[in-house]
Write an enzyme that holds these catalytic residues in place. Sequence first.
Site, PDB file in Angstrom:
ATOM      1  N   ASP A 274      46.863  34.115  53.421  1.00  0.00           N
ATOM      2  CA  ASP A 274      46.387  34.085  52.040  1.00  0.00           C
ATOM      3  C   ASP A 274      47.573  34.071  51.081  1.00  0.00           C
ATOM      4  O   ASP A 274      48.744  33.967  51.491  1.00  0.00           O
ATOM      5  CB  ASP A 274      45.355  35.194  51.776  1.00  0.00           C
ATOM      6  CG  ASP A 274      45.970  36.588  51.783  1.00  0.00           C
ATOM      7  OD1 ASP A 274      47.211  36.715  51.770  1.00  0.00           O
ATOM      8  OD2 ASP A 274      45.194  37.564  51.795  1.00  0.00           O
TER       9      ASP A 274
ATOM     10  N   GLU B 159      29.843  35.411  44.260  1.00  0.00           N
ATOM     11  CA  GLU B 159      28.633  36.150  44.664  1.00  0.00           C
ATOM     12  C   GLU B 159      27.573  36.028  43.572  1.00  0.00           C
ATOM     13  O   GLU B 159      26.379  35.940  43.854  1.00  0.00           O
ATOM     14  CB  GLU B 159      28.990  37.620  44.951  1.00  0.00           C
ATOM     15  CG  GLU B 159      29.750  37.794  46.262  1.00  0.00           C
ATOM     16  CD  GLU B 159      30.563  39.091  46.348  1.00  0.00           C
ATOM     17  OE1 GLU B 159      30.360  39.989  45.513  1.00  0.00           O
ATOM     18  OE2 GLU B 159      31.417  39.196  47.256  1.00  0.00           O
TER      19      GLU B 159
ATOM     20  N   GLN C 107      42.097  36.605  36.451  1.00  0.00           N
ATOM     21  CA  GLN C 107      40.732  36.789  35.940  1.00  0.00           C
ATOM     22  C   GLN C 107      40.485  36.178  34.564  1.00  0.00           C
ATOM     23  O   GLN C 107      39.373  35.758  34.257  1.00  0.00           O
ATOM     24  CB  GLN C 107      40.397  38.287  35.929  1.00  0.00           C
ATOM     25  CG  GLN C 107      40.319  38.870  37.328  1.00  0.00           C
ATOM     26  CD  GLN C 107      40.540  40.368  37.367  1.00  0.00           C
ATOM     27  OE1 GLN C 107      40.529  41.036  36.348  1.00  0.00           O
ATOM     28  NE2 GLN C 107      40.748  40.911  38.566  1.00  0.00           N
TER      29      GLN C 107
ATOM     30  N   HIS D 167      40.943  40.598  48.904  1.00  0.00           N
ATOM     31  CA  HIS D 167      41.637  39.642  49.775  1.00  0.00           C
ATOM     32  C   HIS D 167      40.977  39.577  51.136  1.00  0.00           C
ATOM     33  O   HIS D 167      40.817  38.518  51.720  1.00  0.00           O
ATOM     34  CB  HIS D 167      43.119  40.032  49.928  1.00  0.00           C
ATOM     35  CG  HIS D 167      43.844  40.041  48.633  1.00  0.00           C
ATOM     36  ND1 HIS D 167      44.757  40.999  48.280  1.00  0.00           N
ATOM     37  CD2 HIS D 167      43.768  39.208  47.558  1.00  0.00           C
ATOM     38  CE1 HIS D 167      45.219  40.747  47.066  1.00  0.00           C
ATOM     39  NE2 HIS D 167      44.638  39.689  46.611  1.00  0.00           N
TER      40      HIS D 167
HETATM   41  N1  UDP Z   1      32.778  44.980  46.021  1.00  0.00           N
HETATM   42  C1  UDP Z   1      31.708  45.687  46.547  1.00  0.00           C
HETATM   43  N2  UDP Z   1      31.350  46.843  45.935  1.00  0.00           N
HETATM   44  C2  UDP Z   1      31.981  47.352  44.831  1.00  0.00           C
HETATM   45  C3  UDP Z   1      33.064  46.624  44.304  1.00  0.00           C
HETATM   46  C4  UDP Z   1      33.439  45.441  44.915  1.00  0.00           C
HETATM   47  O1  UDP Z   1      31.101  45.266  47.547  1.00  0.00           O
HETATM   48  O2  UDP Z   1      31.583  48.404  44.349  1.00  0.00           O
HETATM   49  C5  UDP Z   1      33.185  43.729  46.662  1.00  0.00           C
HETATM   50  C6  UDP Z   1      32.631  42.542  45.891  1.00  0.00           C
HETATM   51  O3  UDP Z   1      31.333  42.240  46.346  1.00  0.00           O
HETATM   52  C7  UDP Z   1      33.660  41.468  46.169  1.00  0.00           C
HETATM   53  C8  UDP Z   1      34.965  42.237  46.321  1.00  0.00           C
HETATM   54  O4  UDP Z   1      34.599  43.594  46.593  1.00  0.00           O
HETATM   55  O5  UDP Z   1      33.364  40.816  47.381  1.00  0.00           O
HETATM   56  C9  UDP Z   1      35.813  42.222  45.058  1.00  0.00           C
HETATM   57  O6  UDP Z   1      36.495  41.024  44.994  1.00  0.00           O
HETATM   58  P1  UDP Z   1      36.823  40.309  43.610  1.00  0.00           P
HETATM   59  O7  UDP Z   1      37.580  39.066  43.936  1.00  0.00           O
HETATM   60  O8  UDP Z   1      35.612  40.107  42.813  1.00  0.00           O
HETATM   61  O9  UDP Z   1      37.700  41.332  42.806  1.00  0.00           O
HETATM   62  P2  UDP Z   1      38.976  42.214  43.170  1.00  0.00           P
HETATM   63  O10 UDP Z   1      38.469  43.419  43.821  1.00  0.00           O
HETATM   64  O11 UDP Z   1      39.869  41.400  44.071  1.00  0.00           O
HETATM   65  O12 UDP Z   1      39.585  42.489  41.837  1.00  0.00           O
END
Ligand code: UDP
Length: 489
Positions: free
Chosen positions: A117, A378, A395, A18
Amino acid sequence: MKIQKPHAVLVASPGMGHLIPVLELGKRFVSQHDFQVTVFAASTEASTVQSHLQNSPEYTNNNLFKVVSLPSVDTSASVDTDATVATKIIVMMHESLPALRSAISAMKPRPTAMIVDLFGTEAMAMADEFGMLKYMFIASNAWFLAAMIYAPALDEKGLDEHANQKLPMKIPGCTAVRFDDTLEPFLNANDPMFQGFLLACMAMSTADGILVNTWEDLEPKTLAAFRDTKLLGRVAKAPVYPIGPLARPVGPVGPPVLRSHVLDWLDTKPTESVIYVSFGSGGSLSAKQMIELAWGLELSQQRFVWVVRPPIENDVSESYLTVGKDSNGVHDYLPEGFLSRTHCIGLVIPMWAPQAEILGHPSVGGFLSHCGWNSTLESIVNGVPMIGWPLFAEQKMNATLLTEEIGVAVRCNPAAADGMLVGREEIKTMVRRVTVEKQGHAMRSRVKEAKCSAEKALSRGGSSYNSLTHVVEECETGLQGLIAKSHGS
Ligand code: UDP
């Protein structure tokens, strides 16, 4: 006389997934539109990665940009420990309201706009009280937003057909949501989570606008449906602004020592030859599933970087709010001898990796992902095709969008999200499909087209640039109104 700039207050709910897009949105307001921005970040107990991110120079080097952590709240008395992550976040946000309120009421001059958000809708009443414009920011795609906007308009029959008879949920002008892909709140209309979800969906219609992290060319049909008053436009009361993709640019989040190690390793590998495996900031697998994944990677004989977390047995989103808390012993959960057998082709990283940098590295050619929307974007902005392995939240919808509409991913057995094991042979096949087979080449060229269309949308005069400019102009007009009011005219 000092010219007053519009000041936007952005409110981010707990969880890196978030916070990251909210920070990126704030950065864009500051860098492209000369706004002053204050991000209020609700804190989780394990905030090492969060504080690293918040304090990174990209946010702290600009005096127009400020990130403020809201004090972490103790929710143990008001929420069961085994409640869903969504429920915990709703309660945390609710209990953070007094701190947010006193911070905003102390701001002089009053900020122009509040942007919340998905979990921040309760704070929008504060914007009314302080005479601020109010926007919602959906850090996901337009199809998910469509399901949210349409939810309150579903009558009892429609709800029953979807939740109980398991028929697809038809959304005017949009792709129907299959029951297998549905959102958790729809699974039980009697659950308080469903009522909370509906309230958030209804609050959306009171916003001055809804910003969504997608772009016209990625989801043309759904975005057109919002504008069509015979379709979704019938129920969508607030204008929808596709302003994406907002994705983390290449830059470190996490311990620098890890960062250089992974990137050094990738530097030695051929172009587009490595598959990156990660389930987002908090997704985890069961112990049995981890073993299968390890075997699948090994059998595929493809190079990999895998972010490993300790296994969980119950809730796949269990570690969402505690990221970075426990980084010991993940190697214990891998098959015996796995690390020594794969050390030439694979790298295992415990807990957290510099994902944006990894995906931006030329040696990475595929991403086995839980399809969180930040991860998805990304991947797209770096032209990397995906294997979709959705776990929770929206997801499953994201995985369907990526495989069936955009064509940039293959998907593992959908039953995996419901606890079924994905076997090692299936994993091996999927990895090889993306990295070496013809289907992978086709996906790679489609994802590169999507990457180009994203760049076009964000460039000056592009669809997302123009959308955000529209919001900026509303804020500038709002600011003039505030100034006039304070002068009593
Ligand atoms: N992320 C990261 N390193 C990790 C795991 C996640 O930098 O080891 C970052 C990833 O690049 C993204 C965010 O955490 O920007 C995860 O957001 P996403 O919406 O994909 O998934 P969520 O964590 O909300 O399930």
